[in-house]
Motif scaffolding. Structure first.
Motif, PDB file in Angstrom:
ATOM      1  N   TRP A 199      -4.060   1.801 -15.782  1.00  0.00           N
ATOM      2  CA  TRP A 199      -4.982   1.014 -14.969  1.00  0.00           C
ATOM      3  C   TRP A 199      -4.406   0.644 -13.613  1.00  0.00           C
ATOM      4  O   TRP A 199      -5.138   0.329 -12.697  1.00  0.00           O
ATOM      5  CB  TRP A 199      -5.422  -0.244 -15.715  1.00  0.00           C
ATOM      6  N   TYR A 200      -3.119   0.673 -13.452  1.00  0.00           N
ATOM      7  CA  TYR A 200      -2.525   0.379 -12.151  1.00  0.00           C
ATOM      8  C   TYR A 200      -1.896   1.614 -11.519  1.00  0.00           C
ATOM      9  O   TYR A 200      -1.167   1.514 -10.545  1.00  0.00           O
ATOM     10  CB  TYR A 200      -1.500  -0.753 -12.242  1.00  0.00           C
ATOM     11  N   ALA A 201      -2.169   2.771 -12.049  1.00  0.00           N
ATOM     12  CA  ALA A 201      -1.583   4.007 -11.540  1.00  0.00           C
ATOM     13  C   ALA A 201      -2.629   4.804 -10.770  1.00  0.00           C
ATOM     14  O   ALA A 201      -3.829   4.588 -10.911  1.00  0.00           O
ATOM     15  CB  ALA A 201      -1.049   4.845 -12.692  1.00  0.00           C
ATOM     16  N   ILE A 202      -2.148   5.714  -9.942  1.00  0.00           N
ATOM     17  CA  ILE A 202      -3.033   6.614  -9.201  1.00  0.00           C
ATOM     18  C   ILE A 202      -2.652   8.040  -9.535  1.00  0.00           C
ATOM     19  O   ILE A 202      -1.529   8.327  -9.926  1.00  0.00           O
ATOM     20  CB  ILE A 202      -2.941   6.377  -7.674  1.00  0.00           C
ATOM     21  N   LYS A 203      -3.612   8.919  -9.395  1.00  0.00           N
ATOM     22  CA  LYS A 203      -3.365  10.336  -9.626  1.00  0.00           C
ATOM     23  C   LYS A 203      -3.987  11.097  -8.461  1.00  0.00           C
ATOM     24  O   LYS A 203      -5.189  11.012  -8.225  1.00  0.00           O
ATOM     25  CB  LYS A 203      -3.993  10.790 -10.933  1.00  0.00           C
ATOM     26  N   THR A 205       0.952  16.306  -7.752  1.00  0.00           N
ATOM     27  CA  THR A 205      -0.438  16.181  -8.196  1.00  0.00           C
ATOM     28  C   THR A 205      -0.519  16.293  -9.711  1.00  0.00           C
ATOM     29  O   THR A 205       0.333  16.880 -10.357  1.00  0.00           O
ATOM     30  CB  THR A 205      -1.306  17.275  -7.556  1.00  0.00           C
ATOM     31  N   GLY A 206      -1.568  15.691 -10.260  1.00  0.00           N
ATOM     32  CA  GLY A 206      -1.829  15.819 -11.679  1.00  0.00           C
ATOM     33  C   GLY A 206      -1.076  14.865 -12.584  1.00  0.00           C
ATOM     34  O   GLY A 206      -1.160  14.992 -13.795  1.00  0.00           O
ATOM     35  N   GLN A 207      -0.334  13.906 -12.034  1.00  0.00           N
ATOM     36  CA  GLN A 207       0.349  12.930 -12.881  1.00  0.00           C
ATOM     37  C   GLN A 207       0.148  11.535 -12.304  1.00  0.00           C
ATOM     38  O   GLN A 207      -0.094  11.365 -11.121  1.00  0.00           O
ATOM     39  CB  GLN A 207       1.830  13.248 -13.019  1.00  0.00           C
ATOM     40  N   PHE A 208       0.228  10.545 -13.180  1.00  0.00           N
ATOM     41  CA  PHE A 208       0.038   9.163 -12.764  1.00  0.00           C
ATOM     42  C   PHE A 208       1.280   8.670 -12.032  1.00  0.00           C
ATOM     43  O   PHE A 208       2.399   8.838 -12.509  1.00  0.00           O
ATOM     44  CB  PHE A 208      -0.255   8.261 -13.961  1.00  0.00           C
ATOM     45  N   LEU A 209       1.060   8.044 -10.871  1.00  0.00           N
ATOM     46  CA  LEU A 209       2.147   7.511 -10.053  1.00  0.00           C
ATOM     47  C   LEU A 209       1.894   6.039  -9.771  1.00  0.00           C
ATOM     48  O   LEU A 209       0.749   5.596  -9.653  1.00  0.00           O
ATOM     49  CB  LEU A 209       2.245   8.267  -8.719  1.00  0.00           C
ATOM     50  N   TYR A 210       2.966   5.281  -9.625  1.00  0.00           N
ATOM     51  CA  TYR A 210       2.854   3.879  -9.244  1.00  0.00           C
ATOM     52  C   TYR A 210       2.492   3.811  -7.759  1.00  0.00           C
ATOM     53  O   TYR A 210       3.159   4.432  -6.932  1.00  0.00           O
ATOM     54  CB  TYR A 210       4.165   3.146  -9.516  1.00  0.00           C
ATOM     55  N   PRO A 211       1.447   3.065  -7.376  1.00  0.00           N
ATOM     56  CA  PRO A 211       0.989   3.058  -5.979  1.00  0.00           C
ATOM     57  C   PRO A 211       1.811   2.112  -5.091  1.00  0.00           C
ATOM     58  O   PRO A 211       1.344   1.051  -4.667  1.00  0.00           O
ATOM     59  CB  PRO A 211      -0.460   2.607  -6.096  1.00  0.00           C
ATOM     60  N   THR A 212       3.022   2.489  -4.784  1.00  0.00           N
ATOM     61  CA  THR A 212       3.877   1.625  -3.961  1.00  0.00           C
ATOM     62  C   THR A 212       3.300   1.417  -2.568  1.00  0.00           C
ATOM     63  O   THR A 212       3.483   0.348  -1.982  1.00  0.00           O
ATOM     64  CB  THR A 212       5.284   2.221  -3.831  1.00  0.00           C
ATOM     65  N   GLN A 213       2.596   2.416  -2.032  1.00  0.00           N
ATOM     66  CA  GLN A 213       2.021   2.268  -0.697  1.00  0.00           C
ATOM     67  C   GLN A 213       0.971   1.154  -0.676  1.00  0.00           C
ATOM     68  O   GLN A 213       0.960   0.328   0.241  1.00  0.00           O
ATOM     69  CB  GLN A 213       1.341   3.568  -0.228  1.00  0.00           C
TER      70      GLN A 213
END
Length: 92
Positions: A43-47, A58-66
């Motif tokens: 819920w707090y990740a971006i893909k 691409t294609g994996q969930f990342l923590y949205p540090t930006q």
């Protein structure tokens, strides 16, 4: 303008410029965070989709540090803007 008064103006606008820059980082896909392995907290990740040209994997969930950094910088800007009259009793 005197140096201390100029720095007073610059220090209030600096977090706003950093926040706008971090939104640009999110748009380009750079400065991304760590990959999130767990599937139960996306819920707090971006893909980033695979069909876009960006620096992030691409294609994996990342923590949205930006985006987190942009939110924190907008918050710092709002606090400085709110208290600028109290802080401007003296130059510097």
């Amino acid at each position: 303008m005197p140096l201390l008064r100029t720095l007073d103006v610059l220090i209030i606008s600096l977090p706003l410029g950093l926040a706008i820059g971090r939104i640009g980082c999110f748009s380009a896909g750079c400065c991304y965070g760590k990959a999130i392995i767990s599937d139960h907290l996306p819920w707090y990740a971006i893909k980033f989709p695979a069909n876009v040209n960006c620096f992030a994997p691409t294609g994996q969930f990342l923590y949205p540090t930006q985006l987190m950094d942009a939110i924190y910088n907008f918050l710092i800007f709002a606090i400085l803007l709110l208290f600028r009259k109290k802080l401007q009793k003296y130059d510097g």
